[in-house]
Design an enzyme around this catalytic site. Structure first.
Site, mmCIF file in Angstrom:
data_model
loop_
_atom_site.group_PDB
_atom_site.id
_atom_site.type_symbol
_atom_site.label_atom_id
_atom_site.label_comp_id
_atom_site.label_asym_id
_atom_site.label_seq_id
_atom_site.Cartn_x
_atom_site.Cartn_y
_atom_site.Cartn_z
ATOM 1 N N LYS A 117 0.842 -1.204 0.000
ATOM 2 C CA LYS A 117 0.000 0.000 0.000
ATOM 3 C C LYS A 117 0.877 1.255 0.000
ATOM 4 C CE LYS A 117 -3.850 -1.871 2.754
ATOM 5 N NZ LYS A 117 -5.003 -2.082 1.900
ATOM 6 N N LYS A 159 -2.623 1.341 9.046
ATOM 7 C CA LYS A 159 -2.851 0.184 8.160
ATOM 8 C C LYS A 159 -1.544 -0.562 7.951
ATOM 9 C CE LYS A 159 -6.340 2.209 5.100
ATOM 10 N NZ LYS A 159 -6.645 2.625 3.715
ATOM 11 N N GLY A 165 -7.997 -7.181 3.411
ATOM 12 C CA GLY A 165 -9.086 -7.774 4.195
ATOM 13 C C GLY A 165 -9.318 -7.078 5.525
ATOM 14 N N HIS A 209 -17.066 4.138 0.170
ATOM 15 C CA HIS A 209 -16.065 3.382 -0.583
ATOM 16 C C HIS A 209 -16.575 3.330 -2.024
ATOM 17 C CE1 HIS A 209 -13.292 -0.207 -1.195
ATOM 18 N NE2 HIS A 209 -14.023 -0.159 -2.299
ATOM 19 N N HIS A 236 -14.893 -3.551 8.031
ATOM 20 C CA HIS A 236 -14.156 -3.114 6.843
ATOM 21 C C HIS A 236 -14.215 -4.129 5.702
ATOM 22 C CE1 HIS A 236 -12.768 0.176 9.227
ATOM 23 N NE2 HIS A 236 -12.158 -0.612 10.077
ATOM 24 N N GLU A 276 -9.502 1.666 -5.920
ATOM 25 C CA GLU A 276 -10.419 1.967 -4.815
ATOM 26 C C GLU A 276 -10.173 3.382 -4.282
ATOM 27 O OE1 GLU A 276 -11.320 -2.429 -2.953
ATOM 28 O OE2 GLU A 276 -9.853 -1.194 -1.905
ATOM 29 N N ARG A 293 -6.699 -7.603 -9.883
ATOM 30 C CA ARG A 293 -7.390 -8.878 -10.157
ATOM 31 C C ARG A 293 -8.868 -8.594 -10.387
ATOM 32 N NH1 ARG A 293 -10.169 -8.680 -5.430
ATOM 33 N NH2 ARG A 293 -9.009 -8.010 -3.611
HETATM 34 P P1 ADP Z 1 -7.924 -3.606 3.089
HETATM 35 O O1 ADP Z 1 -6.984 -3.681 1.908
HETATM 36 O O2 ADP Z 1 -7.327 -4.198 4.326
HETATM 37 O O3 ADP Z 1 -9.292 -4.107 2.769
HETATM 38 P P2 ADP Z 1 -8.457 -0.808 2.541
HETATM 39 O O4 ADP Z 1 -7.358 0.149 2.537
HETATM 40 O O5 ADP Z 1 -8.974 -1.297 1.220
HETATM 41 O O6 ADP Z 1 -8.040 -2.057 3.450
HETATM 42 O O7 ADP Z 1 -9.672 -0.241 3.390
HETATM 43 C C1 ADP Z 1 -10.804 -1.020 3.700
HETATM 44 C C2 ADP Z 1 -11.936 -0.144 4.237
HETATM 45 O O8 ADP Z 1 -11.497 0.581 5.387
HETATM 46 C C3 ADP Z 1 -12.408 0.930 3.287
HETATM 47 O O9 ADP Z 1 -13.355 0.449 2.377
HETATM 48 C C4 ADP Z 1 -13.000 1.939 4.256
HETATM 49 O O10 ADP Z 1 -14.262 1.508 4.719
HETATM 50 C C5 ADP Z 1 -12.071 1.880 5.447
HETATM 51 N N1 ADP Z 1 -11.008 2.909 5.343
HETATM 52 C C6 ADP Z 1 -9.795 2.767 4.762
HETATM 53 N N2 ADP Z 1 -9.074 3.892 4.853
HETATM 54 C C7 ADP Z 1 -9.823 4.784 5.536
HETATM 55 C C8 ADP Z 1 -9.625 6.150 5.981
HETATM 56 N N3 ADP Z 1 -8.493 6.798 5.750
HETATM 57 N N4 ADP Z 1 -10.641 6.736 6.661
HETATM 58 C C9 ADP Z 1 -11.789 6.085 6.907
HETATM 59 N N5 ADP Z 1 -12.029 4.813 6.545
HETATM 60 C C10 ADP Z 1 -11.066 4.168 5.851
#
Ligand code: ADP
Length: 670
Positions: A117, A159, A165, A209, A236, A276, A293
């Site tokens: 990321k 993160k 996930g 999202h 999430h 995303e 993917r």
């Molecule tokens: P993963 O790859 O672990 O699924 P993501 O980065 O895709 O994590 O984030 C998953 C979800 O987490 C997003 O769809 C959103 O709901 C929440 N999220 C991620 N980043 C943020 C942020 N900066 N602020 C608020 N919610 C967030």
């Protein structure tokens, strides 16, 4: 060049979905399977299937060498990885290339670029893609990171750089909690991904999202196929997705598409990908990550564009140009997808395990699509994701599509294990959801409405359960007398008794959440149908059961039908909003047919508590022992009143799936 034979390095619904398109294109398919999946649908749908190892993913679906060996043995010229498993594994893509087998996915460099990321953000920043305020650099010292969080301003989100996930993610509300949350995030990142690098982002309090489907070929042609809104999430993780995303101004929508293409170009992308974004309340959006993917939720895009994304993946992999230019790709109508899971929403969405004893999906047509790799009788085990199916609906606009969704969910009938269907119905029927109040906090905000305790059965439902039982008994009786004198009073099935009153008390135990409720109904046989008394009310009831598990009934002049399924001594009645479960009483003539005296382990696990001992008298619903599997407790209860004959295991012992735990002898109703 065209592909002749594709190996699908996956299982379940996505393997089946890929096989369908391959078949339509006249391409042969090769499936792989683990011990657990020997008889599963994807192995039957493929032209050939190869056993590759044990049930644990590390022994089968993650074994690159074994999978490539099957590709060579079977003569496959390409591998489709689906989603999950090896789909974003750069090493696997590289090994495929070495073995001269086409990996249906992006180039290795693109997978690698988006694999972290933090690195992905670096690339996107350089390409001018907007990022949420944050820190994604190399300096990982706790004090430095804390300083960065202070600069960004709380709340912040931590993160795992290598994450996915939702694992490892921590919201930090203030400076005082920062270091503690940081080490907890790092620990989880290390154990889940073998890498404890983290990044910090400003935590947006009410984002949506929104993601863009992109596609690129090997001829420097990139397009997008509009957006999906995936804001309805639990922990999430996505629960319901829709396309297009409601209430996005056209100018912003166009910009999202353009930025996503910019992102794809920045990494020399090829094939299907998803960019995303977090979409904030002020209509501003920020790059989150790119998935290299096919996504679980790709069908909603297919429903509104009419494009088969798997077909396009295959074309691109074969070196063909994308079939459509951007201006030729049109979005039409509105689509929803819901993920039907074997899980218990009222217990923090804990996965449920067990046999799908009864499975009925809505009828598939132009408006309703089911993607599933499960058939009735299959078991949801501990090894894989407990998704049962994806239900996808389409109509001209969101309102109509939502009514389709509500209706289709009513037509999903699954018995034998706990599912999230009633929870999905609660969301689909929720006023805020209908009013498009979508953001990632939706489920939490609406929790009091979405997680309502199941209501107790109304008198009418109890009467229906009684009617079902009486009809079942008369049909069993009918079968038994088929070779006897039909005119004999012994062959009558209207409850006539020599020297006995014409009534019959029935006792049901209703399972409601964790509770067991007892109901008693008095049944009088009539010339036609039955008179029943329950809760000081009288009902005249008639009805019949058809071959499709439909109970057609008339109660006091009200006529309708309901889906009713009996599995051993358990009856499941499906209402529009909820399913009701009743443990049925047993009659003496049914005793022989009764094989449920054997209580077996629904899954492999450990015995953590034993309540019953030989000789105990138990009531239906009494807890007999507790097992633990997958960190979940499962209580084995008495399906009927009876006497414990033998308990075969004691506390602390490990048991295999299907093994007999307790023998129970039923009390016979006189
Ligand atoms: P993963 O790859 O672990 O699924 P993501 O980065 O895709 O994590 O984030 C998953 C979800 O987490 C997003 O769809 C959103 O709901 C929440 N999220 C991620 N980043 C943020 C942020 N900066 N602020 C608020 N919610 C967030």
């Amino acid at each position: 060049m065209s592909l002749n034979k594709i190996l699908i390095a996956n299982r379940g619904e996505i393997a089946c979905r890929i096989i369908k398109t391959a078949k339509r294109l006249g391409i042969k398919t090769v499936a792989i399977y683990s011990d657990f999946d020997k008889d599963s649908l994807h192995t039957q749908m493929a032209d050939e299937a190869y056993h590759i190892g044990g049930s644990a993913t590390k022994d089968s679906y993650l074994c690159m060498d074994k999978i490539l060996q099957v590709a060579k043995t079977s003569g496959a010229d390409a591998v489709h990885p689906g989603y999950g498993f090896l789909s974003e594994n750069a090493q696997f893509a590289r090994d495929c290339a070495k073995a001269n087998i086409i990996f249906i996915g992006p180039p290795v460099a693109a997978i690698e670029a988006m694999g972290s990321k933090s690195a992905a953000k670096e690339i996107m920043q350089k390409a001018g893609v907007p990022l949420v305020q944050g820190y994604h650099g190399d300096n990982q010292t706790p004090e430095f990171l804390k300083q960065k969080a202070v600069e960004i301003g709380f709340p912040v989100l931590l993160k795992a750089s290598a994450g996915g996930g939702g694992k490892g993610m921590r919201i930090v509300e203030n400076e005082a909690n920062f270091l503690e949350q940081l080490s907890s995030c790092q620990r989880e990142a290390l154990s889940s991904f073998g890498d404890d690098n983290i990044l910090i982002e400003k935590y947006l309090t009410k984002p949506r999202h929104v993601e863009i489907q992109v596609f690129a070929d090997k001829h420097e042609h990139q397009v997008h196929l509009f957006e999906r809104d995936c804001s309805i999430q639990r922990r999430h993780q996505k629960v319901i997705e829709e396309a297009p995303a409601p209430n996005i101004p056209d100018a912003v929508r166009n910009k999202l598409g353009a930025v996503a293409i910019q992102a794809a170009k920045a990494i020399g992308y090829e094939g299907a990908g998803t960019v995303e974004f977090l979409y904030d309340i002020d209509n501003r959006f920020y790059f989150m990550e790119m998935n290299t993917r096919l996504q679980v939720e790709h069908p909603v895009t297919e429903m509104i564009t009419g494009v088969d994304l798997v077909e396009w993946q295959i074309l691109v992999a074969a070196g063909e140009p994308l079939p459509l230019q951007q201006h030729e790709i049109q979005a039409n109508g509105h689509a929803f997808e819901v993920r039907i899971y074997a899980e218990d929403p009222s217990h923090d969405f804990l996965p449920a395990i067990g046999k799908i004893q009864h499975l009925q999906f809505p009828r598939v047509n132009d408006h309703v699509r089911i993607d599933s790799g499960i058939v009735e009788g299959d078991t949801i085990g501990i090894f894989y994701d407990p998704m049962i199916a994806k239900l996808i609906v389409w109509d001209q606009n969101r309102t109509r599509a939502l009514s389709r969704l509500n209706r289709a969910l009513e037509d999903c009938k699954i018995a034998g294990l706990t599912t999230n269907i009633d929870f999905l119905k609660a969301i689909a029927g929720n006023a805020s959801f209908k009013a498009t109040a979508l953001d990632t906090g939706f489920i939490e905000r609406e929790s009091t409405r979405l997680f309502q305790a199941p209501v107790s059965a109304e008198p009418q439902t109890i009467i229906l359960a009684s009617l079902f039982l009486m009809l079942k008994r008369s049909s069993t009786h009918q079968k038994q007398i088929i070779n006897h004198d039909a005119n004999s009073p012994w062959s009558m099935n209207n409850g006539w008794r020599l020297n006995k009153k014409n009534y019959h008390p029935l006792v049901f135990v209703e399972e409601r959440g964790d509770e067991h409720l007892q109901h008693e109904v008095m049944v009088h046989f009539c010339h036609q149908g039955f008179d029943m008394e329950y809760a000081q009310q009288s009902f005249h009831v008639e009805g019949h059961l058809d071959a499709h598990d439909q109970l057609n009934f008339n109660i006091n002049g009200y006529q309708s039908h309901v889906h009713a399924v009996q599995i051993a001594y358990q009856l499941t009645l499906f209402s529009a909003t909820q399913k009701f479960i009743f443990n049925l009483p047993i009659l003496d003539n049914e005793q022989d047919a009764h094989d449920e005296s054997k209580l077996t382990a629904p899954m492999p696990g450990a015995i953590i508590k034993v309540f019953a001992k030989a000789g105990d008298k138990v009531n239906a619903g009494d807890a007999l022992l507790i097992m633990e599997a997958m960190k979940m407790e499962h209580t084995i209860t008495a399906p009927f009143a009876g006497t414990v004959v033998e308990v075969f295991f004691s506390q602390g012992e490990q048991v295999a799936e299907g093994i007999e735990l307790i023998e129970l002898e039923a009390d016979i109703e006189k």
